[in-house]
Design a protein around this motif. Structure first.
Motif, PDB file in Angstrom:
ATOM      1  N   UNK A 127     -36.526  28.700 -10.862  1.00  0.00           N
ATOM      2  CA  UNK A 127     -35.851  29.948 -10.407  1.00  0.00           C
ATOM      3  C   UNK A 127     -34.335  29.212 -11.041  1.00  0.00           C
ATOM      4  N   UNK A 128     -33.751  28.255 -11.014  1.00  0.00           N
ATOM      5  CA  UNK A 128     -32.841  28.311 -11.879  1.00  0.00           C
ATOM      6  C   UNK A 128     -33.050  28.211 -13.381  1.00  0.00           C
ATOM      7  N   UNK A 129     -34.223  27.885 -13.998  1.00  0.00           N
ATOM      8  CA  UNK A 129     -34.508  28.298 -15.461  1.00  0.00           C
ATOM      9  C   UNK A 129     -34.140  29.701 -16.113  1.00  0.00           C
ATOM     10  N   UNK A 135     -42.276  33.193 -19.701  1.00  0.00           N
ATOM     11  CA  UNK A 135     -42.893  34.584 -19.794  1.00  0.00           C
ATOM     12  C   UNK A 135     -44.171  33.532 -20.584  1.00  0.00           C
ATOM     13  N   UNK A 136     -44.788  32.821 -21.499  1.00  0.00           N
ATOM     14  CA  UNK A 136     -46.016  32.014 -21.992  1.00  0.00           C
ATOM     15  C   UNK A 136     -45.890  31.227 -21.381  1.00  0.00           C
ATOM     16  N   UNK A 137     -45.352  30.505 -20.690  1.00  0.00           N
ATOM     17  CA  UNK A 137     -45.677  28.897 -20.671  1.00  0.00           C
ATOM     18  C   UNK A 137     -44.447  28.544 -19.484  1.00  0.00           C
ATOM     19  N   UNK A 138     -44.455  29.106 -18.768  1.00  0.00           N
ATOM     20  CA  UNK A 138     -43.094  28.488 -17.771  1.00  0.00           C
ATOM     21  C   UNK A 138     -43.375  27.198 -17.329  1.00  0.00           C
ATOM     22  N   UNK A 139     -44.456  26.796 -16.894  1.00  0.00           N
ATOM     23  CA  UNK A 139     -44.283  25.426 -16.224  1.00  0.00           C
ATOM     24  C   UNK A 139     -42.832  24.492 -17.934  1.00  0.00           C
ATOM     25  N   UNK A 140     -43.908  24.741 -18.739  1.00  0.00           N
ATOM     26  CA  UNK A 140     -42.975  23.669 -20.095  1.00  0.00           C
ATOM     27  C   UNK A 140     -41.421  24.185 -20.853  1.00  0.00           C
ATOM     28  N   UNK A 141     -41.104  25.484 -19.898  1.00  0.00           N
ATOM     29  CA  UNK A 141     -40.226  26.114 -20.514  1.00  0.00           C
ATOM     30  C   UNK A 141     -38.646  25.853 -20.676  1.00  0.00           C
ATOM     31  N   UNK A 142     -38.009  24.576 -19.535  1.00  0.00           N
ATOM     32  CA  UNK A 142     -37.024  23.495 -19.443  1.00  0.00           C
ATOM     33  C   UNK A 142     -36.642  23.656 -20.670  1.00  0.00           C
ATOM     34  N   UNK A 143     -37.104  22.873 -21.874  1.00  0.00           N
ATOM     35  CA  UNK A 143     -36.488  22.165 -23.261  1.00  0.00           C
ATOM     36  C   UNK A 143     -36.057  23.471 -23.655  1.00  0.00           C
ATOM     37  N   UNK A 144     -36.748  24.648 -24.048  1.00  0.00           N
ATOM     38  CA  UNK A 144     -35.363  25.571 -24.737  1.00  0.00           C
ATOM     39  C   UNK A 144     -34.956  25.889 -23.815  1.00  0.00           C
ATOM     40  N   UNK A 145     -34.743  25.814 -22.368  1.00  0.00           N
ATOM     41  CA  UNK A 145     -34.193  27.027 -21.600  1.00  0.00           C
ATOM     42  C   UNK A 145     -32.779  25.463 -21.786  1.00  0.00           C
TER      43      UNK A 145
END
Length: 379
Positions: free
Chosen positions: A237-239, A306-316
């Motif tokens: 949610x925070x991401x 949108x494409x890879x939610x569970x692995x988005x932390x780095x990009x965010x």
């Protein structure tokens, strides 16, 4: 994936830009501030906003929303940033809609998501307890009581918490502050006995709240997601929220840059337009390149969500950190290039500086996300 908007996203941007620019320019925020408006935003404007379909962007189709993604939410947030529009869009349509869509039970989704989509329900996410964003340091206690829980503690910096019809609370049902295990999210009615709420007007004339919970009873049906295992849901949610705030800061940066360039082309000193001075041209060119790089980083983060939610932390983390430093640079340069008048209330540029400062802190500042990135990369 190309770091550009597709045709549908561009149409959404144009629609949001026209609607917000016509109905909520910076003068709208100034009037709400000067009138000391108790709500802090226009409910009539929010109703129109919802009728345009903006409040339901992240709500699935089956619950009356558009079922779109984080890129589309970011498009709207960028236009909100351009105009400094005070709106519950972030708290309700982004954070709460994401929380319920990803963690809600069938009953919770059916009850709340349609109301978010049509604009009739406002919600707020209550996470932080101190001066800095440290979600794992949550101390608020959730102790079992009967067939539910009893909440005790306090939350600060709850965006639009003063008008919320529904609160999403992070509390510690097990473990100690700093531990990943033991966090649980709860859906709480702000009118529940034992809740004391204080509205706080932030430096940027937007609203937040301090909320104290004193033996607040919550039924077990109010648990959002898994008991004691809420950290993964919360981070997701925070991401989403961080990506949205980063988009808002891109909008803030672009508008400040545009206004500053216009001023450079109009203001004369020593008989010359100040835009003709090479030193100012270099600074403006540097700011432009920083904004464009940040725009790409933010769009990349939204696309990854949108494409890879569970692995988005780095990009965010990259996007939020960079958006914060870029917005800070933009408003500082904007104020300086406007000269002494840039610090006066007569000029709108000061409003952008204050909003950039709040957005920098919201859901973690640049230092927080640099640290997050280091941890994710095992530095």
């Amino acid at each position: 994936m190309a770091l550009v908007l597709n045709e549908e996203q561009t149409m959404l941007r144009d629609s949001a830009r026209g609607f917000i620019g016509d109905n909520a320019p910076v003068a709208h925020l100034r009037k709400l501030r000067d009138d000391n408006d108790a709500t802090g935003f226009s409910r009539a404007l929010w109703k129109s906003f919802a009728e345009m379909g903006f409040s339901g962007l992240l709500v699935p189709d089956e619950f009356g929303g558009s079922g779109l993604g984080c890129v589309e939410a970011g498009v709207v947030m960028e236009e909100i940033g351009r105009n400094l529009m005070p709106s519950p869009f972030l708290a309700t349509a982004v954070l709460a809609a994401s929380a319920l869509s990803r963690g809600g039970s069938a009953a919770q989704k059916s009850e709340h998501l349609p109301k978010i989509a049509d604009g009739s329900l406002l919600a707020a996410l209550a996470i932080d307890e101190g001066a800095k964003h440290r979600p794992l340091q949550t101390k608020m206690q959730a102790v079992r009581s009967g067939n539910g829980f009893r909440l005790n503690g306090a939350k600060a910096f709850v965006v639009d918490g003063h008008v919320a019809d529904l609160l999403i609370i992070a509390a510690r049902s097990a473990g100690s502050p700093g531990e990943r295990a033991g966090l649980t999210l709860f859906l709480v009615d702000p009118k529940t006995k034992g809740i004391a709420l204080e509205r706080t007007t932030m430096v940027d004339s937007h609203n937040a709240a301090r909320i104290v919970f004193d033996n607040v009873e919550v039924n077990a049906d109010g648990v959002l997601g898994e008991l004691d295992q809420g950290v993964a849901l919360l981070e997701g949610i925070l991401n989403v929220g961080r990506g949205a705030v980063a988009s808002e800061m891109v909008g803030v940066s672009e508008e400040v840059f545009s206004r500053t360039v216009t001023y450079l082309k109009e203001r004369k000193q020593f008989g010359k337009l100040i835009g003709e001075f090479q030193a100012l041209q270099h600074r403006a060119a540097h700011l432009y390149t920083e904004i464009e790089i940040t725009r790409a980083a933010v769009l990349k983060a939204l696309q990854t969500l949108d494409a890879d939610f569970d692995n988005a932390a780095t990009a965010v983390a990259v996007a939020k950190a960079r958006a914060g430093t870029t917005a800070t640079l933009a408003v500082q340069e904007g104020v300086q290039m406007h000269g002494g008048m840039g610090m006066t209330d007569q000029f709108d540029i000061g409003f952008f500086m204050k909003r950039a400062r709040v957005c920098q802190e919201l859901f973690g500042d640049s230092n927080f996300h640099a640290d997050q990135l280091a941890q994710l990369k095992n530095y």
